[in-house]
Scaffold this active site. Structure first.
Site, PDB file in Angstrom:
ATOM      1  N   VAL A 162       9.823 -16.798 -50.613  1.00  0.00           N
ATOM      2  CA  VAL A 162       9.251 -15.703 -49.791  1.00  0.00           C
ATOM      3  C   VAL A 162      10.541 -16.302 -48.125  1.00  0.00           C
ATOM      4  CG1 VAL A 162       7.980 -18.376 -48.991  1.00  0.00           C
ATOM      5  CG2 VAL A 162       7.067 -16.546 -48.347  1.00  0.00           C
ATOM      6  N   SER A 163      10.779 -14.937 -47.734  1.00  0.00           N
ATOM      7  CA  SER A 163      11.623 -14.397 -46.565  1.00  0.00           C
ATOM      8  C   SER A 163      13.442 -14.637 -46.771  1.00  0.00           C
ATOM      9  CB  SER A 163      10.595 -15.464 -45.206  1.00  0.00           C
ATOM     10  OG  SER A 163      11.319 -14.753 -44.561  1.00  0.00           O
ATOM     11  N   TRP A 164      13.351 -16.052 -46.682  1.00  0.00           N
ATOM     12  CA  TRP A 164      14.540 -15.746 -46.630  1.00  0.00           C
ATOM     13  C   TRP A 164      15.065 -16.991 -48.166  1.00  0.00           C
ATOM     14  CZ3 TRP A 164      17.567 -20.182 -48.782  1.00  0.00           C
ATOM     15  CH2 TRP A 164      18.825 -20.452 -48.493  1.00  0.00           C
TER      16      TRP A 164
END
Length: 315
Positions: A118-120
């Site tokens: 998720v994300s990074w």
């Protein structure tokens, strides 16, 4: 019986799904690791899930997701200087994160996993899926990008991502929550922050710089895992166009866009997100009651990176 030593806290004898938390040694670096055990008794164990979290996020923030996406073991760890992991001893890159994850998996006897980033964490997730392709069955990418080749988010949101202040100042987080993430509502702030532990500045900066110049585009076409990409169309950090880039670049990918969702849909709309993932996995529906996030004992008793007791600590 519930532990009533503090508001919204519970003891380990009450919550049925607390993770086993321990340290893994990766070279000179200790990484605080958590494993939630699958809990759908009688339905058979499903493929374990390796979870790569977002920047600055400690492993306890994943508790609400783990409470919803049951039926399998979930493995994650705090990056150096984040949560309970000591500060980084050296700069690192996504290939090192992937190698650390592999060592943790093998030490705990996991040889085949689904991977979620998720994300990074979507960067290390893609790196792992390519670097250790034989260990990966499915890949889930949430609110993420191909790296430096991304379509940038809103400047007001990105400027607030340059420091970990949102993890250290809850008033700042609440005031800027919608500007940052695109998610709205007091419940969203609560779900994100209730188990938040501030990262060290050094840990946050090293995590930011780990992705400098990195892109998955040189190898993304060689990722063999079936991939589900989930994006929110109100994400202020990772615009939905990045999902289209991922879908175009990956060989076998499906893109789902959640209408009105911001960057943190994995928490703020986790029931709907888990339904999408279960459908992608071809799993039968598992009726589960919605569970509101609670303050975990490991967070309530935590210390920050200066050795000071958390303000959330119970007496």
């Amino acid at each position: 019986m519930p532990n009533t030593s503090g508001p919204n806290t519970v003891g380990t004898d009450y919550h049925p799904n607390l993770p086993r938390i321990f340290f893994s040694q990766i070279g000179n670096q200790k990484l605080r690791t958590a494993i939630w055990k699958g809990s759908d008794k009688g339905r058979g164990k499903r493929t374990p899930l390796l979870f790569f979290n977002g920047i600055g996020a400690n492993l306890e923030i994943a508790q609400a997701f783990a409470d919803t996406f049951t039926g399998r073991d979930i493995i994650t760890f705090d990056m150096p200087g984040v949560g309970g992991s000591p500060d980084p001893t050296f700069p690192y890159r996504p290939w090192w994160v992937a190698a650390a994850a592999k060592k943790i998996l093998l030490e705990n006897r996991y040889t085949k996993v689904d991977v979620l980033g998720v994300s990074w964490g979507g960067g290390p997730a893609q790196q792992f899926a390519w670097q250790y392709s034989k260990m990966v069955r499915n890949l889930i990418l949430c609110a993420t990008t191909t790296g430096v080749t991304m379509i940038p988010g809103h400047p007001k949101a990105l400027s607030k991502m340059m420091s970990p202040k949102r993890y250290m100042d809850k008033d700042f987080l609440k005031k800027n929550f919608e500007t940052l993430y695109g998610d709205a509502g007091d419940d969203s702030v609560r779900d994100f922050s209730i188990n938040m532990v501030p990262p060290s500045v050094k840990g946050y900066v090293y995590q930011l710089t780990a992705m400098v110049g990195w892109s998955s585009l040189p190898f993304i076409r060689r990722i063999k895992a079936r991939t589900l990409i989930i994006m929110g169309d109100n994400d202020h950090i990772v615009p939905v166009g990045n999902g289209h880039i991922l879908k175009y670049a990956l060989k076998d990918a499906r893109l789902k866009i959640m209408e009105g969702a911001g960057h943190l849909f994995l928490l703020t709309r986790r029931d709907e997100t888990v339904e999408l993932i279960r459908d992608f996995f071809g799993e039968p529906e598992v009726p589960l009651p919605h569970r509101d996030p609670i303050l975990l004992p490991s967070v309530a008793a935590s210390f920050n990176h200066k050795g000071e007791r958390s303000p959330l600590a119970t007496p």
